[in-house]
Motif scaffolding. Sequence first.
Motif, mmCIF file in Angstrom:
data_model
loop_
_atom_site.group_PDB
_atom_site.id
_atom_site.type_symbol
_atom_site.label_atom_id
_atom_site.label_comp_id
_atom_site.label_asym_id
_atom_site.label_seq_id
_atom_site.Cartn_x
_atom_site.Cartn_y
_atom_site.Cartn_z
ATOM 1 N N ALA A 83 0.811 -1.153 -0.011
ATOM 2 C CA ALA A 83 -0.080 -0.032 0.053
ATOM 3 C C ALA A 83 0.903 1.220 0.070
ATOM 4 O O ALA A 83 0.339 2.289 -0.202
ATOM 5 C CB ALA A 83 -1.009 -0.047 0.964
ATOM 6 N N PHE B 252 1.024 3.585 -3.100
ATOM 7 C CA PHE B 252 0.095 4.122 -3.629
ATOM 8 C C PHE B 252 -0.169 5.533 -2.697
ATOM 9 O O PHE B 252 -0.631 6.380 -3.291
ATOM 10 C CB PHE B 252 -1.155 3.514 -3.515
ATOM 11 C CG PHE B 252 -1.077 2.284 -4.354
ATOM 12 C CD1 PHE B 252 -1.417 2.436 -5.783
ATOM 13 C CD2 PHE B 252 -0.706 0.945 -4.021
ATOM 14 C CE1 PHE B 252 -1.188 1.340 -6.668
ATOM 15 C CE2 PHE B 252 -0.600 -0.222 -4.858
ATOM 16 C CZ PHE B 252 -0.769 0.026 -6.229
ATOM 17 N N GLN C 89 2.297 8.236 -3.795
ATOM 18 C CA GLN C 89 1.721 8.770 -4.824
ATOM 19 C C GLN C 89 0.713 9.583 -4.666
ATOM 20 O O GLN C 89 0.989 10.832 -5.284
ATOM 21 C CB GLN C 89 1.271 7.494 -5.940
ATOM 22 C CG GLN C 89 0.845 7.995 -7.192
ATOM 23 C CD GLN C 89 0.146 6.945 -8.104
ATOM 24 O OE1 GLN C 89 0.076 5.927 -7.674
ATOM 25 N NE2 GLN C 89 -0.248 7.381 -9.434
#
Length: 65
Positions: free
Chosen positions: A22, A25, A28
């Motif tokens: 995770a 992400f 990001q």
Amino acid sequence: MRRGAVRKNQSVLINFYLPEAALPFIDQAVRRFDTDRSKFIRLAVREKLGRLKVATIDEHWSHAT
């Protein structure tokens, strides 16, 4: 959330485990929204609490954006 809005003496550190997959992400999203991990996670918690009608920002989160 403005810089310095969460004061250390008015906060509690909560460590938690997150699936390693995770993290890219989250990073990001952090870059996309020009924030940091802590602010991003606090925002996610506020949004989830609001959706669950457990608490609203105005009632319990004094330094919200």
